[in-house]
Scaffold this motif. Structure first.
Motif, PDB file in Angstrom:
ATOM      1  N   ASP A 148      27.324  35.944  36.215  1.00 27.39           N
ATOM      2  CA  ASP A 148      27.350  34.525  36.617  1.00 27.39           C
ATOM      3  C   ASP A 148      27.778  34.361  38.070  1.00 27.39           C
ATOM      4  O   ASP A 148      27.248  33.510  38.791  1.00 27.39           O
ATOM      5  CB  ASP A 148      28.330  33.749  35.733  1.00 27.39           C
ATOM      6  N   ILE A 149      28.777  35.158  38.499  1.00 25.04           N
ATOM      7  CA  ILE A 149      29.358  35.016  39.835  1.00 25.04           C
ATOM      8  C   ILE A 149      29.486  36.391  40.485  1.00 25.04           C
ATOM      9  O   ILE A 149      30.010  37.333  39.872  1.00 25.04           O
ATOM     10  CB  ILE A 149      30.757  34.363  39.758  1.00 25.04           C
ATOM     11  N   PHE A 177      36.064  31.849  46.195  1.00 20.83           N
ATOM     12  CA  PHE A 177      35.909  31.881  44.737  1.00 20.83           C
ATOM     13  C   PHE A 177      35.878  30.483  44.133  1.00 20.83           C
ATOM     14  O   PHE A 177      34.916  30.093  43.482  1.00 20.83           O
ATOM     15  CB  PHE A 177      37.024  32.701  44.108  1.00 20.83           C
ATOM     16  N   TYR A 178      36.929  29.712  44.362  1.00 19.26           N
ATOM     17  CA  TYR A 178      37.030  28.418  43.696  1.00 19.26           C
ATOM     18  C   TYR A 178      36.052  27.380  44.246  1.00 19.26           C
ATOM     19  O   TYR A 178      35.409  26.652  43.483  1.00 19.26           O
ATOM     20  CB  TYR A 178      38.457  27.871  43.810  1.00 19.26           C
ATOM     21  N   ALA A 199      32.659  27.715  42.029  1.00 14.53           N
ATOM     22  CA  ALA A 199      32.923  26.741  40.957  1.00 14.53           C
ATOM     23  C   ALA A 199      32.999  27.432  39.599  1.00 14.53           C
ATOM     24  O   ALA A 199      32.227  27.122  38.678  1.00 14.53           O
ATOM     25  CB  ALA A 199      31.850  25.654  40.957  1.00 14.53           C
ATOM     26  N   PRO A 200      33.923  28.382  39.433  1.00 13.38           N
ATOM     27  CA  PRO A 200      33.958  29.201  38.216  1.00 13.38           C
ATOM     28  C   PRO A 200      34.389  28.426  36.984  1.00 13.38           C
ATOM     29  O   PRO A 200      35.119  27.438  37.075  1.00 13.38           O
ATOM     30  CB  PRO A 200      34.996  30.275  38.561  1.00 13.38           C
ATOM     31  N   LYS A 201      33.930  28.926  35.834  1.00 11.01           N
ATOM     32  CA  LYS A 201      34.313  28.340  34.551  1.00 11.01           C
ATOM     33  C   LYS A 201      34.842  29.436  33.635  1.00 11.01           C
ATOM     34  O   LYS A 201      34.423  30.596  33.730  1.00 11.01           O
ATOM     35  CB  LYS A 201      33.107  27.660  33.885  1.00 11.01           C
ATOM     36  N   LYS A 202      35.734  29.073  32.749  1.00 12.15           N
ATOM     37  CA  LYS A 202      36.286  30.002  31.777  1.00 12.15           C
ATOM     38  C   LYS A 202      35.166  30.689  31.004  1.00 12.15           C
ATOM     39  O   LYS A 202      34.190  30.054  30.605  1.00 12.15           O
ATOM     40  CB  LYS A 202      37.206  29.259  30.803  1.00 12.15           C
TER      41      LYS A 202
END
Length: 343
Positions: A225-226, A145-146, A150-153
């Motif tokens: 997005d993800i 995941f991280y 590269a997730p964003k709020k």
């Protein structure tokens, strides 16, 4: 040297199609010495908890096209587990130490590569967690995941097989980051668990949906997005149609394909081009150097009650064949763990 009985789970022969309980047998005639030979560099351990994981299905088939070797028919199976050291020939371990890592599906094992297992430092959390949130599945969720996504709020995240050992963590990590999160699962019970226990914004039972493309459009009207991929097949085909521009897909597994003699072809792959998507697979063992960083993050979350982890625990080594097979029909709810012995 003292010899004791060492009950084992043995693979009878290589498997085609869906595995059956009868593909494995319980060997009650094996014995083992409870002392290592003089000069040994190994560990003699008592196995406490064993992990049943979907990747093990690939090891039940004879193949050279895999990241992990096939099991040897007639020999004990192996997988991730938690064990206690009874005798040590390695400088980094002493009698009484606990570790998690690959061990045999048996009561006692000899670990010939102690450098490949992780000594357990935090014992103020359930030891069984080291088969899940504090072990391989936890690291899988963290890296996949991280590091890959590269997730964003505020981003929109979809997790398939979301109530499993990895999926339940990915969803909670995403919520802690401030994402909108939807998960899919295979029963009403699991859907309720995702929404009411793990805090997913929405969840659906994929078995009740006639048109997965329409389903995803309902939950993600502006796109995804993800996508954290655990399933493959028709789910992946539908997701590709619903990804946003520059979306990211982290490919952890494809459980819908593991028991097929010929895997499904996937349509809609041109979406990778038209939507400029990133789709990347990974093997968590390549990234264990990040384990200390992960522990620094997750231990406080557990102790503060900010993350929840559900285990499906069964008792007894003899339960492992039916328990492993049950993974592929979705029988488990949460991380599947077998208790071999209580410490």
């Amino acid at each position: 040297m003292e010899e004791v009985s060492n009950k084992q789970v043995v693979l009878k022969d290589y498997v085609n199609g869906f595995p059956k309980e009868s593909d494995m047998l319980i060997n009650t005639s094996a014995t083992i010495s409870l002392n290592l030979p003089q000069g040994s560099n190994a560990l003699l351990v008592k196995n406490l908890y064993l992990s049943c994981d979907p990747y093990m299905r690939n090891r039940m088939t004879k193949t050279e096209d895999s990241y992990v070797p096939s099991f040897t028919p007639g020999s004990p199976m192996e997988g991730f587990g938690v064990a206690k050291v009874l005798d040590s020939g390695h400088a980094n371990f002493k009698k009484g130490d606990l570790f998690w890592g690959i061990t045999g599906w048996e009561e006692y094992s000899i670990i010939t590569a102690p450098e490949s297992v992780f000594k357990i430092e935090h014992t103020d959390v359930p030891l069984s967690y080291y088969t899940g949130i504090l072990g391989m599945p936890g690291m899988t969720a963290y890296f996949g995941f991280y590091e890959i996504c590269a997730p964003k709020k505020g981003e929109c995240v979809f997790v398939s097989a979301a109530s499993g050992a990895v999926g339940q963590l990915v969803g909670q990590f995403a919520k802690l980051l401030g994402c909108y999160v939807v998960g899919s699962a295979g029963t009403k019970e699991k859907v309720e668990l995702l929404k009411n226990k793990f805090g997913f914004d929405e969840a659906f039972n994929y078995k009740e949906e006639q048109d997965l493309d329409a389903t995803l459009k309902r939950y993600f009207p502006d796109g995804i997005d993800i996508y954290f991929e655990n399933v493959g097949g028709k789910m992946l085909e539908a997701v590709l149609l619903n990804m946003r521009l520059h979306g990211r897909i982290s490919v952890c597994g494809m459980i819908s394909q593991y028991n097929l003699e010929q895997g499904d072809g996937v349509r809609n792959l041109f979406c990778l081009v038209s939507k400029r998507l990133s789709m990347k697979g990974f093997i968590v063992a390549d990234h264990y150097h990040l384990y200390p960083k992960y522990m620094e993050m997750v231990i406080p979350l557990i102790k503060q009650g900010k993350i929840c982890y559900i285990e499906d625990i069964v008792e007894g080594l003899e339960s492992t064949p039916v328990t492993l097979v049950g993974l592929f029909s979705g029988r488990n709810v949460g991380k599947q763990v077998v208790v071999v012995a209580r410490e």
